[in-house]
Design an enzyme around this catalytic site. Sequence first.
Site, PDB file in Angstrom:
ATOM      1  N   PHE A  60      32.004  34.665  10.320  1.00 23.00           N
ATOM      2  CA  PHE A  60      33.088  33.863  11.092  1.00 23.00           C
ATOM      3  C   PHE A  60      34.423  34.526  10.317  1.00 23.00           C
ATOM      4  O   PHE A  60      35.472  33.780  10.549  1.00 23.00           O
ATOM      5  CB  PHE A  60      33.072  32.681  11.352  1.00 23.00           C
ATOM      6  CG  PHE A  60      31.678  32.305  11.457  1.00 23.00           C
ATOM      7  CD1 PHE A  60      31.073  32.708  12.714  1.00 23.00           C
ATOM      8  CD2 PHE A  60      30.742  31.450  10.651  1.00 23.00           C
ATOM      9  CE1 PHE A  60      29.703  32.406  13.046  1.00 23.00           C
ATOM     10  CE2 PHE A  60      29.522  31.236  11.112  1.00 23.00           C
ATOM     11  CZ  PHE A  60      28.824  31.582  12.298  1.00 23.00           C
ATOM     12  N   CYS A  61      34.722  35.492   9.789  1.00 18.39           N
ATOM     13  CA  CYS A  61      35.887  35.783   9.055  1.00 18.39           C
ATOM     14  C   CYS A  61      36.533  34.567   8.258  1.00 18.39           C
ATOM     15  O   CYS A  61      37.697  34.422   7.911  1.00 18.39           O
ATOM     16  CB  CYS A  61      37.056  36.068  10.021  1.00 18.39           C
ATOM     17  SG  CYS A  61      36.641  37.724  10.943  1.00 18.39           S
TER      18      CYS A  61
END
Length: 455
Positions: A371-372
Amino acid sequence: MSLLPLVGSNTQVPLLDGTTRTYANLDVAASAPALQSVADRVAEVLPWYASVHRGAGYLSQVSTALYEQSREQIGDYVGAREDDVTVITRNTTDSVNLLAGCVPGRVLVLDIEHHANLLPWHRVAAGVSVVAGRDTLAGTIAALADELARETYALVAITGASNVTGEAVPVGEVVTLAHAHGARVFVDGAQLLAHRHFSLAESDADYVAFSGHKLYAPYGAGALVGRRDWLDVGTPYLAGGGAVDDASHDSGIELVETSWQPAPARHEGGSPNVIGAAALAAACTTLGGLAAAELDRHEASLRERLVTGLTALAGVEVVRLWAPEAERKTTGGEPAEPVGVVTFTVAGIEPGRVAAYLSAEHGLGVRDGRFCAQPLLKRLGLTGGAVRASIGIGTSVADVDRLVAGVRSLVEGDVRGEYVLVDGVWTLAEDPRPLVGPAGLTRLADTAGSCGASV
Ligand code: PMP
């Protein structure tokens, strides 16, 4: 039942068993479908589209007015104060990079942030400090307070809501704390604004950034809104036409004099995205018409249903940043209800495999990976990633129930396909599903992404 009409809410996707199903988009935290009102507005303004800030023709005047009016509407939506400025950007990442060129001192962030609210601050000349979150919200706020007391900061950059767990930060509390130490506050509104109304004026935060594609307006525009002074004198973000008043050359080689415009033009070099701005303004108008209580109720009840359904399943764990802190409500701490983003793991089953199965056998769109937010996932011990389901204005009880039922089937071994890892991506060993999509599409993409989708 969708709170507002969305484009494509009845899109059918093929399943492994040969049937089709209405796509349940539980990945709106990444990008949300267009509001019907936004698509209608784009169709309405397209015939009037022409050059912006650059033409004397009638349509240029219309387009320029439309662009500037959109700027006002976008600013109004986030409670811009009279002396705030709204810069039209591409997205939140763009907005943070822009602000990083304007901050006149050190920046303080938590390690819970999305890469977009971490990496750009490393470009700030005075530097950035990253404080590790603690296992309670109160402990995390106290850690911020300690750091603010220890060193001087120009800016505290904080997410309004985590893109991993949906947990919200009490922005007002952080603002009071930061302002007491002479620091301003930037709110990463990429998630928060898609789920909840937010006002700069009410929260007293100094800056907010957000993305149209998460706000049901996927036409390439985002915004940075906030205090004018830093933006008026900071490094021009996009050097080029429109950003300068005057430029001269000496002997045709050296640029000897450049007089930059103040914000917003200073940061908007090149031809502006008038359609994107109009789309984002339309989304702001439509979402602004939704009662905050209705939005909160919709999200809270679906989130509760999802978390309850998932945690009842053997081997499924919902990820949290902070232990539940009911006591905050009685000790004066601002309650920060989570938004509709839920991340979970399934014991013994890789996140990419869970996501591939939910898509192929249940017609569900979820996100898997890191998710970055890799610093956070590392601290939480989730280096292998997790699965994220996100709720938006189009999400129904049936969508949530379909997800819970899908994960239950997986846990119980009710799996029809054979899933294999190919180049880091979980996929069906044999995929008999026909290719459907817009005309001209020749293949499906794999799901590997630069944010560590499958790893
Ligand atoms: N911050 C948060 C909290 C996000 O969720 C995202 C997108 N996942 C971003 C920033 C970056 O947004 P964008 O990709 O639109 O620039």
